[in-house]
Design an enzyme around this catalytic site. Sequence first.
Site, PDB file in Angstrom:
ATOM      1  CB  ALA A  23      -0.950  -0.015   1.197  1.00  0.00           C
ATOM      2  CB  VAL A  82      15.859  -4.545   1.671  1.00  0.00           C
ATOM      3  CG1 VAL A  82      16.902  -3.574   2.230  1.00  0.00           C
ATOM      4  CG2 VAL A  82      15.521  -4.187   0.228  1.00  0.00           C
ATOM      5  NE  ARG A 119     -31.881  14.844  22.469  1.00  0.00           N
ATOM      6  CZ  ARG A 119     -33.163  14.513  22.359  1.00  0.00           C
ATOM      7  NH1 ARG A 119     -33.522  13.633  21.434  1.00  0.00           N
ATOM      8  NH2 ARG A 119     -34.068  15.050  23.138  1.00  0.00           N
ATOM      9  CB  SER A 158      -0.480  -2.711  -5.538  1.00  0.00           C
ATOM     10  OG  SER A 158      -1.401  -1.661  -5.414  1.00  0.00           O
ATOM     11  NE  ARG A 217      -0.828  10.362  -9.496  1.00  0.00           N
ATOM     12  CZ  ARG A 217      -0.950   9.436  -8.555  1.00  0.00           C
ATOM     13  NH1 ARG A 217      -1.060   8.141  -8.912  1.00  0.00           N
ATOM     14  NH2 ARG A 217      -0.965   9.751  -7.276  1.00  0.00           N
ATOM     15  CB  CYS A 225      -7.977  -4.992   4.884  1.00  0.00           C
ATOM     16  SG  CYS A 225      -6.880  -3.775   5.627  1.00  0.00           S
ATOM     17  CD  GLU A 268       6.557  -7.117  -1.445  1.00  0.00           C
ATOM     18  OE1 GLU A 268       6.331  -8.104  -0.711  1.00  0.00           O
ATOM     19  OE2 GLU A 268       6.497  -5.941  -1.041  1.00  0.00           O
ATOM     20  CG  ASN A 309      -3.666   2.995   0.585  1.00  0.00           C
ATOM     21  OD1 ASN A 309      -3.324   2.834  -0.579  1.00  0.00           O
ATOM     22  ND2 ASN A 309      -4.106   1.993   1.344  1.00  0.00           N
TER      23      ASN A 309
END
Length: 452
Positions: free
Chosen positions: A13, A83, A446, A41, A24, A45, A35, A309
């Site tokens: 994530a 790593v 209340r 990705s 981008r 959950c 990884e 994220n």
Amino acid sequence: MDQDTLVIIGGDAAGMSAASKVRRVHPDKKILVFEKSSYTSYSACGIPYFISGLIASAEKLVRRSPEEFREKFNIDVRTQHLVQEVDTNNKRIRVLDKEKNTEFWQSYAQLLIATGGKAYCPTDIKGHDAENVFGVTTLKSGINIENYIKDKKPKTAVIIGGGYIGLEMAEALLIRNIEVKIINRGEQLMNTLDPDMGILISQAVHNLGAKVYLGEALKAFEVKDNKVTKIITDKQEITADIVVFGMGSSPNTAFLEGSGIKLGVKNAIKVNAQMQTNIPDVWAAGDCTETLHLVSKQHVHIALGTVANKTGLVAGSSIAGEAAVFPGAVGTAVCKVCSYEVARTGLQEKELEKLGIEYVATTTDSRTRANYYPGSKKIVVKLLAEKNSGRLLGGQIIGEEGAAKRIDVLATAVTHNLTLQNIIDLDLSYAPPFSPVWDPVQTCARKLVKMV
């Protein structure tokens, strides 16, 4: 040294949110991701729902594959690469190629650490690595559980730990018609709830058919043919065909020893609002980092997909040269156990007492819909507010269909320092299929405002 290479450790994530953001902004920048598993990705959950059968395949939990990142986004993702060391003095990392069983050093211009968390496992207990003992943190671990259930057809399961993962796995295994027993060291399930709410969860889980043993500590496993056959606690022995650890997780940061990168709560990485570490050109994001709690103003460790994220996006923006900050979180979380929904946000009573904050608290029983409308279910709401000011400090909700997402109203209130009166004054939606005319969170507000 690669003069403009961004190296990312961790391809889930936080790591891939950051990588995608940098891509981008900088279409030509070299981005290299290591990884340790075969997947990128994906939704950790969603693992319990894959195991329950609600999600048809593990692949449906994968948002983007390594191949898609490489081919469509020009992000060099290398799976099965672990790593093992970070050398910040020389701006390089030591990597193990698990498939070739070879090691190499990779230099970086910028580094993002997004290694997530690791399931707590009592490694001092013999049998913790037996073939029928599982943690639930990675997609591979979920696939391993599913394969074991298919191949061995276990009839009884013992879940050790009663937090979010433990309860979600209890639901999954109950749906698979496996007898479930939960062993929890504490006196309640879900220790992120106050005891008076936690007892309601224990009762609900018991009503679903699971056996719950509270106040019991794991002492040993009895192992035969590399399988755990009995779980030995400080009170009894329990037989099992499969064992699942649901004892929470800790930041995956052990490999940073000697790197000079500062660690904090639970050995999570210390970062500022831009997700920068104390080392120049090194960022961190996700479950391996500390988070500022917006109510206590203290740093905490929050392992949630939402936080991962968001911090990944902020880290990516910061690396790309854009102005972005992660302000912190209030620990909002939800969980479902069959027909029961659990939600919480803000601080608990024990946390407020530790901080020396004077508070008032109350609970109310209400309904998820108008009483007369078909399908109306019970909902219990608890609110905690600051004495005198009435500022909302925390909230907890337990109920059935339609209960849990009401926590978002309370999370908004806690985040923006709203008072009980502010909550009462909110123009919340109403129609009989969705709510009583006074929403349950307002009904509780209340009642509590009279005690301020």
